[in-house]
Design an enzyme around this catalytic site. Structure first.
Site, PDB file in Angstrom:
ATOM      1  N   LYS A   1       0.850  -1.199   0.000  1.00  0.00           N
ATOM      2  CA  LYS A   1       0.000   0.000   0.000  1.00  0.00           C
ATOM      3  C   LYS A   1       0.881   1.241   0.000  1.00  0.00           C
ATOM      4  O   LYS A   1       1.914   1.268   0.679  1.00  0.00           O
ATOM      5  CB  LYS A   1      -0.913  -0.025   1.229  1.00  0.00           C
ATOM      6  CG  LYS A   1      -1.958   1.079   1.267  1.00  0.00           C
ATOM      7  CD  LYS A   1      -2.881   0.916   2.478  1.00  0.00           C
ATOM      8  CE  LYS A   1      -3.974   1.979   2.509  1.00  0.00           C
ATOM      9  NZ  LYS A   1      -4.860   1.832   3.680  1.00  0.00           N
TER      10      LYS A   1
ATOM     11  N   SER B   1      -9.782   1.806   2.645  1.00  0.00           N
ATOM     12  CA  SER B   1      -8.899   2.564   1.784  1.00  0.00           C
ATOM     13  C   SER B   1      -7.834   1.741   1.053  1.00  0.00           C
ATOM     14  O   SER B   1      -7.253   2.218   0.082  1.00  0.00           O
ATOM     15  CB  SER B   1      -8.183   3.633   2.616  1.00  0.00           C
ATOM     16  OG  SER B   1      -7.328   3.039   3.566  1.00  0.00           O
TER      17      SER B   1
ATOM     18  N   SER C   1     -10.017  -0.465   6.844  1.00  0.00           N
ATOM     19  CA  SER C   1      -9.389  -0.307   5.526  1.00  0.00           C
ATOM     20  C   SER C   1      -8.649  -1.517   4.966  1.00  0.00           C
ATOM     21  O   SER C   1      -8.244  -1.494   3.812  1.00  0.00           O
ATOM     22  CB  SER C   1      -8.437   0.885   5.550  1.00  0.00           C
ATOM     23  OG  SER C   1      -9.157   2.083   5.486  1.00  0.00           O
TER      24      SER C   1
END
Lengths: 490, 95
Positions: A79, A154, A178
């Site tokens: 990420k 997210s 997330s």
């Protein structure tokens, strides 16, 4: 089975037995990225040259007869809020779009020691603020099960990459859901470890008392393998816990006989899509069949969790994001005539609207005259939310809930229209962060062709029971084996 | 209305941000929507309840005072938008 659809544990065996080379595997995954990335949009940055060099290094180790670590030579995606030395890390924000870290996050250093391979950095909601990956400044990420739908967020890029075969494993971060929610939307496995299990050093801070890094993978075994590498105390993070890290793969036993599974009634009420609920209840039946004992429990303060989160997380974010001042790194407005004006214009032009909204909400609830009414009150309610879990865990070993009240929904910019409506959908994941507990999402069915995720919540530091319960269900079902069609009208 | 456009302007200034005139009405409306929703917290009796700042028992983590290598000077400047004489360069601070 295609190489890019395989699991870490399958590929590790093939690498160690010299049936497959890491270069061959890494190239196969990049070929897959070339094939589908235009449809999915999982990545912000790719790092092919370094990845292939690292793959060649691992192949040389294997050729020399070395025993390699389970993640060695197996390409994963990171990420874009996790610091990778020398590789651009943007948080999918304009304000960091040229930022090249000068140090590795603790988890990255650990993964490098295990000789793993980093394919690139994945798209996310800007600064991890969002549940759809639509607040990214960089690009849109599409759901591999239906390209017209959001991948969740997210960590949307990290989850979509796994579903679309664009990575074998990935890392996400979870502040209010997330990791778990995008895992659920993409039909893959995601774990948020206990707060403090994993060092946050080098994970760009959003809400420091809630953030936690964790794996997103194709099955529970892979999640345990990644956890083994990323967990552990770190002198750079004073909130990382000085506790032993067990070998999580030892917890992978097919056995839930006598395991007490709690169903918190507040997670099954109004607001939960009927079709999602139906799939979750079928999973409950499966657990019964497998010998678990199902107990109804109550977490009475659940209805306050969302707003409590949307006070605490923005408050922490407003402090954490104060560092983006245009002075030392990140975007700078070059026209400003004075330093204060430079900071204001750099931030105004560098942050997107969701980030601004949260910074300002946080500033407001911490400001003189409102601190007690909002911030202190929320911190007190957080205590009550924690106590609800303490009470429930006196009666049960794990809790079972839907990961999200809904399946992935169409991409239509709803977040810009009605932020509160989107915030409310986080009700099933947020309380877990508030209490610092471990949570996992595993695939448990489909409705109208879209994956449904089952969330299991464990006691603090009891990832092992969580993994055992998840593994037992997974081995008794086939949902994790279904391949995403990459269909839709996009 | 919990906050007016004037309040939003003030909060923006505290946050070192600017909200444009065009964005202001919608931004203020959404801000109020969230703050109005926060009223449900007033239903919860929190008398005598300790706030949770962290779920961990907070304590100081100490180490021996031994010098360690930090980020090198030149590394610290690598991402700087403007550099002058080994330092970060910014526009004038005092008029």
């Amino acid at each position: 089975m295609k190489l890019y659809e395989s699991t870490v544990h399958e590929l590790h065996e093939q690498l160690q037995n010299k049936q497959l080379s890491s270069v061959e595997l890494t190239k196969a995954v990049y070929d897959r990225i070339d094939e589908v990335e235009e449809k999915i949009g999982a990545y912000v940055t790719l790092d092919k040259e370094n990845a292939l060099a690292q793959a060649a290094k691992v192949d040389a180790m294997i050729a020399a007869g070395e025993t390699i670590k389970p993640l060695a030579g197996i390409p994963g995606a990171i990420k874009d809020n996790i610091s990778t030395k020398g590789l651009r890390t943007t948080c999918s924000s304009h304000i960091l779009d040229n930022f090249i870290p000068v140090y590795d996050a603790h988890v990255i250093a650990n993964l490098r020691k295990d000789e793993t391979i980093f394919l690139g950095k994945t798209n996310m909601d800007e600064f991890a603020m969002g549940s759809t990956t639509e607040t990214s400044y960089m690009k849109k990420t599409h759901n591999a099960w239906n390209l017209d739908c959001v991948p969740g967020g997210s960590s949307g890029g990290s989850a979509a990459a796994i579903a679309a075969g664009e990575a074998i494993w990935s890392l996400g971060s979870d502040t209010g859901g997330s990791i778990r929610q995008p895992a659920s939307f993409n039909g893959v496995v995601g774990i948020k470890p206990t707060y403090g299990r994993v060092s946050r050093y080098g994970c760009v801070a959003f809400a420091s008392s809630l953030d936690q890094i964790g794996p997103i993978t194709r099955d529970v075994t892979d999640a345990a393998i990644v956890l083994n590498t990323i967990c552990g105390v770190d002198a750079h993070d004073s909130t990382s816990l000085p506790v032993d890290v067990p070998d999580f793969t030892k917890a992978l036993r097919q056995d839930v006989k006598g395991l007490r599974i709690g169903l918190p009634k507040e997670y099954f009420g109004e607001g939960i899509d009927a079709k999602v609920k139906e799939q979750i209840m079928l999973a409950v039946e499966k657990y019964k069949e497998l010998g678990a004992e199902i107990v109804e429990v109550s977490l009475p303060h659940t209805e306050y969790a969302v707003i409590t989160y949307y006070i605490i997380a923005p408050a922490e974010a407003s402090a954490n994001l104060a560092r983006y001042d245009g002075v030392r790194y990140g975007y700078r407005n070059k026209e400003a005539k004075s330093a204060p004006e430079m900071t204001k214009l750099s931030r105004t032009e560098g942050f997107g609207s969701e980030v601004k909204r949260r910074i300002m909400l946080g500033t407001y609830v911490l400001s003189s005259g409102y601190y007690d009414a909002y911030y202190k009150k929320a911190m007190q309610v957080r205590t009550l939310i924690r106590k609800d879990f303490d009470e429930a865990f006196r009666k049960v070993d794990v809790l079972l809930t839907p990961t999200s009240p809904v399946v992935a929904y169409p991409m239509d910019g709803k977040i810009a229209m009605d932020p509160l409506a989107i915030y409310m959908l986080d009700v099933t994941t947020i309380p877990v962060n508030m209490a610092g507990l471990p949570g996992i999402s595993i695939p448990c069915g489909f409705t109208d062709g879209m994956p449904v995720g089952l969330q299991l919540i464990g006691k603090a530091l009891d990832e092992e029971t969580l993994l055992r319960a998840a593994y037992t269900f997974e081995q008794a079902t086939d949902f994790h084996k279904a391949a995403a069609p990459l269909g839709g009208n996009k | 209305m919990k906050v007016t456009e004037k309040d939003v302007k003030y909060i923006a200034a505290l946050s070192r941000l600017e909200i444009s005139e065009a964005e202001m009405p919608k931004f203020t409306e959404q801000f109020n929507q969230i703050l109005n929703y926060a009223d449900i917290l007033q239903k919860v009796d929190t008398t005598g309840i300790e706030p949770t700042f962290s779920i961990l028992p907070l304590y100081n983590v100490l180490r021996e005072d031994v010098p360690q290598e930090g980020v090198a000077h030149e590394d610290a400047l690598k991402n700087a938008p403007a550099v002058h004489n080994d330092g970060f360069k910014v526009p004038r601070v005092i008029e």
